[in-house]
Design a protein around this motif. Sequence first.
Motif, PDB file in Angstrom:
ATOM      1  N   UNK A   1      90.982  64.903  50.321  1.00 24.44           N
ATOM      2  CA  UNK A   1      90.209  64.621  51.535  1.00 24.44           C
ATOM      3  C   UNK A   1      89.446  63.349  51.491  1.00 24.44           C
ATOM      4  N   UNK A   2      88.917  62.954  49.971  1.00 26.18           N
ATOM      5  CA  UNK A   2      88.307  61.540  50.062  1.00 26.18           C
ATOM      6  C   UNK A   2      88.348  61.272  48.452  1.00 26.18           C
ATOM      7  N   UNK A   3      88.030  60.014  48.350  1.00 25.74           N
ATOM      8  CA  UNK A   3      87.915  59.526  46.922  1.00 25.74           C
ATOM      9  C   UNK A   3      86.861  58.336  46.755  1.00 25.74           C
ATOM     10  N   UNK A   4      86.368  58.303  45.616  1.00 28.69           N
ATOM     11  CA  UNK A   4      85.297  57.006  45.585  1.00 28.69           C
ATOM     12  C   UNK A   4      85.567  56.517  43.982  1.00 28.69           C
ATOM     13  N   UNK A   5      85.029  55.164  44.230  1.00 35.03           N
ATOM     14  CA  UNK A   5      84.872  54.375  43.141  1.00 35.03           C
ATOM     15  C   UNK A   5      83.498  54.717  42.338  1.00 35.03           C
ATOM     16  N   UNK A   6      83.641  55.138  41.314  1.00 33.98           N
ATOM     17  CA  UNK A   6      82.390  55.727  40.417  1.00 33.98           C
ATOM     18  C   UNK A   6      81.983  54.928  39.367  1.00 33.98           C
ATOM     19  N   UNK A   7      80.874  55.183  38.931  1.00 28.02           N
ATOM     20  CA  UNK A   7      80.434  54.518  37.646  1.00 28.02           C
ATOM     21  C   UNK A   7      79.019  55.396  37.131  1.00 28.02           C
ATOM     22  N   UNK A   8      79.262  56.326  36.108  1.00 26.24           N
ATOM     23  CA  UNK A   8      78.232  57.010  35.597  1.00 26.24           C
ATOM     24  C   UNK A   8      77.144  56.273  34.835  1.00 26.24           C
ATOM     25  N   UNK A   9      77.676  55.101  34.067  1.00 21.13           N
ATOM     26  CA  UNK A   9      76.773  54.331  33.558  1.00 21.13           C
ATOM     27  C   UNK A   9      75.634  53.606  34.477  1.00 21.13           C
ATOM     28  N   UNK A  10      76.484  53.007  35.749  1.00 24.30           N
ATOM     29  CA  UNK A  10      75.459  52.342  36.636  1.00 24.30           C
ATOM     30  C   UNK A  10      75.154  52.968  37.860  1.00 24.30           C
ATOM     31  N   UNK A  11      75.564  54.528  37.931  1.00 26.56           N
ATOM     32  CA  UNK A  11      75.179  55.604  38.958  1.00 26.56           C
ATOM     33  C   UNK A  11      75.804  55.033  40.234  1.00 26.56           C
ATOM     34  N   UNK A  12      76.880  54.623  40.467  1.00 28.64           N
ATOM     35  CA  UNK A  12      77.458  54.272  41.459  1.00 28.64           C
ATOM     36  C   UNK A  12      78.415  55.445  42.184  1.00 28.64           C
ATOM     37  N   UNK A  13      78.109  55.797  43.100  1.00 30.99           N
ATOM     38  CA  UNK A  13      78.822  56.949  43.867  1.00 30.99           C
ATOM     39  C   UNK A  13      78.909  58.276  43.519  1.00 30.99           C
TER      40      UNK A  13
END
Length: 220
Positions: free
Chosen positions: A166-178
Amino acid sequence: MSSQRTIRRDSDVPLSNLGQKELLFKFLIIGDYGVGKTAIVRRYTEGKFSSNYKITIGADFAIKTLDWDPHTKINLQLWDIAGHERFGYMTRVYYKYALAAALVFDISRIATFQSVKKWLVDLREKITLPDGSNIPVVLLANKCDIEHSAIPNEQIVKFCKENSIGSWYITSAKENVNIDEAIRYLVENVIKTRVEDQIRDSIKLRDGPVFQEKNTCCKI
């Protein structure tokens, strides 16, 4: 491999003294070794990041409580499944009662994206909703803090469309993105599924006879 799949379950605990309903949601975080699954779980549940996490053996989980609305509290379990567990017997045990899943790959390593399909197939072979449909899945293209991206966005979009994600996200655990946004997407979809289940159950009840004839006398 057995084709038997586990029907997802959850628990509702009414908090009568608080006027709230307390729900337990189990979410899976799956994907190859080294894609950042543990970092995602820790970022979401603890608000912290470290580059020195130990290798997950088998599975681990962390809990976060959400005050979803004035009437609902959600105890969210995030299960971090070790990358080497793919296709193993134990994944069936770890997947049991899960309501949704985040499928993670490292956006800088194309091999981890190529493995996503196998993880997804394994997941859908082993767990399903009561009506036979698939549990909600979100795809996370993790480590966007790394400048190099090995997978074009168009390729990710095509994969999601072809595999009913249903959906996808570009993420970063380091920078807390999405991270928060991705988990919220899963929570919203699980709640939507619960509501739809209740509506279907209500329709089934209405399909039956409203009145039932009774004998004029009772037997004890």
